[in-house]
Scaffold this active site. Sequence first.
Site, PDB file in Angstrom:
ATOM      1  N   LYS A  16     -25.567  15.562   8.453  1.00 13.75           N
ATOM      2  CA  LYS A  16     -26.643  14.675   8.926  1.00 13.75           C
ATOM      3  C   LYS A  16     -27.927  15.434   9.184  1.00 13.75           C
ATOM      4  O   LYS A  16     -29.017  14.911   8.981  1.00 13.75           O
ATOM      5  CB  LYS A  16     -26.234  13.989  10.240  1.00 13.75           C
ATOM      6  N   HIS A  41     -26.225  20.717  14.196  1.00 15.08           N
ATOM      7  CA  HIS A  41     -26.875  20.262  12.971  1.00 15.08           C
ATOM      8  C   HIS A  41     -27.557  21.440  12.292  1.00 15.08           C
ATOM      9  O   HIS A  41     -28.466  22.039  12.853  1.00 15.08           O
ATOM     10  CB  HIS A  41     -27.903  19.165  13.291  1.00 15.08           C
ATOM     11  N   GLN A 222     -22.017  13.834  15.985  1.00 13.48           N
ATOM     12  CA  GLN A 222     -20.602  13.552  15.682  1.00 13.48           C
ATOM     13  C   GLN A 222     -20.531  12.472  14.590  1.00 13.48           C
ATOM     14  O   GLN A 222     -21.403  12.424  13.739  1.00 13.48           O
ATOM     15  CB  GLN A 222     -19.826  13.128  16.947  1.00 13.48           C
TER      16      GLN A 222
HETATM   17  P1  IMP Z   1     -16.059  17.053  22.748  1.00 19.12           P
HETATM   18  O1  IMP Z   1     -17.139  16.199  22.160  1.00 19.12           O
HETATM   19  O2  IMP Z   1     -16.462  18.496  22.899  1.00 19.12           O
HETATM   20  O3  IMP Z   1     -15.501  16.477  23.999  1.00 19.12           O
HETATM   21  O4  IMP Z   1     -14.836  17.088  21.695  1.00 19.12           O
HETATM   22  C1  IMP Z   1     -14.069  15.909  21.396  1.00 19.12           C
HETATM   23  C2  IMP Z   1     -13.662  15.875  19.931  1.00 19.12           C
HETATM   24  O5  IMP Z   1     -14.839  15.693  19.128  1.00 19.12           O
HETATM   25  C3  IMP Z   1     -13.026  17.159  19.409  1.00 19.12           C
HETATM   26  O6  IMP Z   1     -12.078  16.812  18.417  1.00 19.12           O
HETATM   27  C4  IMP Z   1     -14.187  17.915  18.784  1.00 19.12           C
HETATM   28  O7  IMP Z   1     -13.760  18.817  17.784  1.00 19.12           O
HETATM   29  C5  IMP Z   1     -14.954  16.750  18.189  1.00 19.12           C
HETATM   30  N1  IMP Z   1     -16.388  17.053  18.026  1.00 19.12           N
HETATM   31  C6  IMP Z   1     -17.341  17.040  18.983  1.00 19.12           C
HETATM   32  N2  IMP Z   1     -18.535  17.329  18.460  1.00 19.12           N
HETATM   33  C7  IMP Z   1     -18.346  17.487  17.139  1.00 19.12           C
HETATM   34  C8  IMP Z   1     -19.221  17.761  16.051  1.00 19.12           C
HETATM   35  O8  IMP Z   1     -20.441  17.891  16.176  1.00 19.12           O
HETATM   36  N3  IMP Z   1     -18.628  17.873  14.822  1.00 19.12           N
HETATM   37  C9  IMP Z   1     -17.298  17.673  14.631  1.00 19.12           C
HETATM   38  N4  IMP Z   1     -16.455  17.407  15.623  1.00 19.12           N
HETATM   39  C10 IMP Z   1     -16.969  17.314  16.857  1.00 19.12           C
END
Ligand code: IMP
Length: 427
Positions: A16, A41, A222
């Site tokens: 993105k 990003h 995300q």
């Molecule tokens: P958190 O956002 O750090 O709480 O992580 C929760 C879930 O979202 C986990 O599986 C992370 O690997 C995933 N995640 C969070 N941010 C990203 C991102 O920017 N890219 C890919 N996965 C993400």
Amino acid sequence: MPCTVVVGAQWGDEGKGKIVDALSAEADVVARYQGGPNAGHSVIRDGRTVVLQLLPSGILTAGKRCLIGNGVVVDLTRLREEADRIEALGVDVRAQLGVSAAAHLILPYHLAAERVAEQGQGAIGTTGRGIGFAYRDKAARTGLRVGDLFDAPWFVERAARNLAGLQREFPESAELKTMSAQQVLDGLADLARWVEPMVTDVSFELDEALKRGRRVLLEGAQGTLLDIDHGTYPYVTSSSASAVGAAAGVGLGPRAIDRVIGVAKAYATRVGHGPFPSEMPAEEAERLRAAGEEYGAVTGRPRRCGWLDLPALRYAVRINGLDELVITKLDVLDDFDEIKVAERYEGAGKNGERFPAATRELERCRPVWKSFPGWKTNTSRARRWEDLPQAARTYLEWVEEQAGVPVTVISVGAEREAEIRRGVAVR
Ligand code: IMP
């Protein structure tokens, strides 16, 4: 435009950053609406890769107004580090950036609590940035927001209560035990002075911009399948990562948004735990990981790799109300003899074409594969649709037909110019 949302159509890391960076050249204001420094990003600028975590990707375009909306959780230490890093590239971050007074703060006790929680049984495989605990306080109505930094007694009183709660919940954390609310506030004193001139009312600013005919770009972090409501719960992030979160995350009415662009890779990846029906066997995944440099931009973790998942993509089209799709990293598939796609699922009840709403059901789904011959040609220099090998066009046309929305841009490399704009013009 006038108000466009760019959203990840998979599990994040769809590329993105590059798309938002390109679109932001045409926008007057770029705003982030959810997530926090868990995002990474990557944008190429003057041959160098710049990783943005909290700053909207438009920040690299001189003079562009960039906003961090109320739906974002802000770690001021990281924001400052990132701003300094970007200022060193010659960008006047402080002049361009506005931070919502209503954005919640990620505080040291959120980070400490997550460190312990992720050791336990319910581990999600988070990025370790305190995201879930900050959003937990927000939902529990005990959180502290950027605007609260300037009312010390209120801040300390609430922080003390939150900290005491976490100390009771995680008695094993030596870090939490030695923390105090006053220390937390003192640790933020310099950062509060730094951020104060940038604090703004994002909702008001965006509404004014739209009334004056300015173009607004809302940037998701995300992806749809990590959305707290519509993703593969509980293996999700803690915010509304899909386009439905955009209006709420910046304080606009839903009708302000008139275009939604979804970004998906030509294959699929996910980081962290949770179901991933189209995941590849280890050896194949290793090959794709190497070709696509599939390592987390934030954590460096190797990403799980798989083939494109059509039920998941159709789901993302529905949940986000996508108008169009951008397909990224097509060139990563250049050397594969066979390109596979999960066309539908076995075990998903009557309708194997539908992505199940229940995660437990998704865990039981097995893909029914469709296979395409690989094109075995370097696509990284293709700039027009006609430059692509026929086999790649066949693959993309099939994806487009199945997804039910046009594929308007195909990205074939990290550099800005490495893309094909097709048919429907990017408005
Ligand atoms: P958190 O956002 O750090 O709480 O992580 C929760 C879930 O979202 C986990 O599986 C992370 O690997 C995933 N995640 C969070 N941010 C990203 C991102 O920017 N890219 C890919 N996965 C993400």
